[in-house]
Enzyme design. Structure first.
Site, mmCIF file in Angstrom:
data_model
loop_
_atom_site.group_PDB
_atom_site.id
_atom_site.type_symbol
_atom_site.label_atom_id
_atom_site.label_comp_id
_atom_site.label_asym_id
_atom_site.label_seq_id
_atom_site.Cartn_x
_atom_site.Cartn_y
_atom_site.Cartn_z
ATOM 1 N N HIS A 125 -105.998 9.579 50.931
ATOM 2 C CA HIS A 125 -106.545 10.483 51.468
ATOM 3 C C HIS A 125 -106.276 11.574 50.188
ATOM 4 C CE1 HIS A 125 -107.675 13.868 54.880
ATOM 5 N NE2 HIS A 125 -107.127 14.287 53.818
ATOM 6 N N GLU A 171 -112.895 12.384 51.863
ATOM 7 C CA GLU A 171 -113.752 13.497 50.878
ATOM 8 C C GLU A 171 -114.226 12.649 49.346
ATOM 9 O OE1 GLU A 171 -112.636 17.066 52.552
ATOM 10 O OE2 GLU A 171 -113.353 16.874 54.092
ATOM 11 N N TYR A 312 -117.144 21.374 58.804
ATOM 12 C CA TYR A 312 -116.740 22.411 58.684
ATOM 13 C C TYR A 312 -117.736 23.811 58.525
ATOM 14 C CZ TYR A 312 -112.669 20.615 58.053
ATOM 15 O OH TYR A 312 -111.471 19.801 58.059
ATOM 16 N N GLU A 385 -113.467 15.128 61.076
ATOM 17 C CA GLU A 385 -112.658 16.664 60.774
ATOM 18 C C GLU A 385 -113.558 17.515 61.279
ATOM 19 O OE1 GLU A 385 -111.248 17.348 57.163
ATOM 20 O OE2 GLU A 385 -110.403 15.491 57.284
ATOM 21 N N TRP A 434 -110.099 19.265 62.952
ATOM 22 C CA TRP A 434 -108.790 19.260 62.247
ATOM 23 C C TRP A 434 -107.986 20.939 62.486
ATOM 24 C CZ3 TRP A 434 -107.340 16.222 58.434
ATOM 25 C CH2 TRP A 434 -106.433 16.760 57.018
#
Ligand SMILES: *[C@@H]1O[C@H](CO)[C@@H](O)[C@H](O)[C@H]1NC(C)=O
Ligand SMILES: *[C@@H]1O[C@H](CO)[C@@H](O)[C@H](O)[C@H]1NC(C)=O
Ligand SMILES: *[C@@H]1O[C@H](CO)[C@@H](O)[C@H](O)[C@H]1NC(C)=O
Length: 480
Positions: A125, A171, A312, A385, A434
């Site tokens: 990460h 990501e 998101y 997330e 998240w």
């Protein structure tokens, strides 16, 4: 006198507004609306929460260096302490149990190596050991493949008896672009507008992505051959995916939206599913896009057990080139020949959260799930997330900060859209919010609060539940 009167009116009206807000926060949805065995969890990453950066033999990562470089972080902070998760792990696991989640997604800090909540472990990460960047420029060299494989295999050996859900990369598209094209993230390399000391925004992102993909394929092969039979775990990647909506119904913009998705999700998921990059990338990037050997293609294909999606927000896509005051940048972002923005003219696509990129568009979740279903043959998907942030206002009291009805609306909307996508036939297996705690938001520092729990940065990092905790608790405990 007039002032007193106004105060009296405000005192009368405020409770009414609060009452109204509580009414609008009612839940349309709870976990019984999801299939049996569906996993609900919460997600974090080591660098953003742990702190304790010099303890127990941990070495520095590229994010330690970057966050200590003047001007890189919005609020001039660093994550030396972050929210002290390293020392408060028991307290924080307790609040997760109390919340009622089934699972916890966290990452292991590479440079640090070595319960009834199931661990979903992220292997990388973003916190590359600084030593590997100094030695051979980290992800820019294919030497990284061996080092990453050794690191991952160490984790399989040490923790594989207990950890059954592994996420090799978080990501990859985000750290490739932000780290090597726009330089907003570590290690901060670029060539655009001569902003950086070193880097090449038109070539390095493609080299980094190529080495990340080959690293994943190598690790998946090792796991399959040596560990899967005994340990029985699964391997995924958590992709950052904005849903792109064509800005108009012109064919040019419809094609642009597809291209924007090719350069975001397709860049990584196409090789893992089909063995090669999307054809739109081959056409537009040409020789700068590295090639896979046949053996590499074979290793890549089918190396994912599940598709992790960090989702998101939604943007509009248009056929155009990113430019800065008319200068075309010739970087990896402009290669896609699209401009993606969260508004059309002056009208935004939805309500904004705190981050300038985070607009609230719940139906994007459903469109994205259906897109993955159709394009990739309905693979198992885990939402690794989803969430939104509030600003860290210097004058906001804790009492006001924990009233997060916007977050409740966000979760209610996105979870409803996710349930609808499952009704559409999409193979979604889990959902991670998240995040459990406010934490250190990369180059935004502590200026952004993504947590269900408020962390008091001014007073010993004490945790306070926001209203969304009560909402999510009810959601998780509901029985119909
Ligand atoms: C980036 O690399 C390419 C290929 O080596 C080269 O043609 C180009 O000039 C480089 N750009 C910069 C800004 O160094
Ligand atoms: C995108 O294209 C589709 C198909 O033509 C159309 O139905 C939709 O309205 C378009 N979206 C926008 C925002 O114009
Ligand atoms: C591309 O965007 C610029 C503004 O950034 C605008 O002036 C230009 O007209 C756009 N071109 C097309 C083809 O839409």
């Amino acid at each position: 006198m007039a002032l007193k009167k106004r105060n009296a009116i405000i005192n009368l009206i405020l409770p009414l507004i609060v009452l109204f807000q509580i009414q609008t926060c009612k839940s349309d949805i709870n976990r019984e609306d999801f299939p049996k065995g569906f996993t609900f969890g919460t997600a974090s990453s080591a660098f953003q929460v742990e702190g304790a950066v010099r303890e127990d033999g941990r070495g520095p990562s590229i994010w330690d260096t970057f966050s200590h470089t003047f001007g890189k972080i919005a609020d001039f902070s660093n994550a030396d302490v972050a929210v002290d998760h390293y020392h408060r792990i028991e307290e924080d696991i307790q609040i997760m149990k109390d919340l009622g989640v089934d699972a916890y997604r966290f990452s292991i800090s590479w440079s640090r190596i070595f319960p009834r909540i199931e661990p979903y472990v992220t292997i990388y990460h973003w916190d590359l050991p600084q030593a590997l960047h100094d030695k051979y420029l980290g992800w820019l060299s294919d030497k990284i493949i061996n080092d990453f494989a050794n690191y991952a295999e160490t984790l399989f050996q040490k923790f594989g008896d207990r950890v059954k859900q592994w996420i090799t990369f978080n990501e990859p598209q985000a750290f490739t672009i932000q780290g090597y094209d726009t330089a907003l993230h570590a290690p901060g390399r670029c060539s655009i507008l001569r902003l950086c000391k070193a880097g090449n925004s038109s070539t390095e992102p493609y080299i980094v992505a190529h080495n990340v993909l080959r690293s994943h394929a190598t690790v998946a092969d090792i796991y399959k051959r040596k560990y899967k039979k005994v340990q029985g775990g699964s391997l995924g990647v958590a992709f950052n995916v904005i849903w792109y909506e064509n800005a108009t119904n012109s064919q040019k913009d419809i094609d642009a939206a597809q291209r924007a998705q090719d350069f975001q999700l397709g860049w990584f998921l196409d090789p893992l599913m089909f063995g090669d990059y999307p054809s739109s990338m081959r056409t537009r990037v040409g020789d700068r896009l590295p090639k896979f050997s046949e053996a590499e293609s074979a290793l890549l294909k089918g190396s994912l057990d599940f598709v992790g999606i960090n989702h998101y927000t939604t943007f509009y896509a248009r056929d155009n080139y990113t430019n800065f005051l008319g200068i075309i940048l010739h970087d990896a972002v402009s290669d896609s020949g699209t401009i993606t923005l969260p508004f059309k003219g002056l009208k935004s696509i939805g309500e904004r959260a705190n981050s300038i990129w985070l607009y609230i568009v719940p139906q994007g979740m459903r469109s994205l799930m259906n897109y993955i279903n159709k394009k990739y043959g309905n693979p198992p998907v885990v939402i690794t997330e989803n969430g939104m942030d509030d600003p860290n206002g210097p004058f906001t009291s804790i009492r006001d900060a924990v009233k997060d009805e916007k977050r409740i609306r966000y979760l209610n909307g996105y979870l409803s859209a996710l349930r609808d996508s499952i009704k559409d036939g999409c193979n979604v297996k889990g959902y991670f919010v998240w995040s459990i705690l406010d934490n250190w938001e990369w180059s935004a520092g502590y200026s952004s609060r993504f947590g269900l729990y408020y962390v008091d940065y001014k007073n010993k990092l004490k945790r306070y539940p926001k209203d969304s905790v009560e909402w999510f608790k009810k959601f998780l405990k509901a029985k119909k």
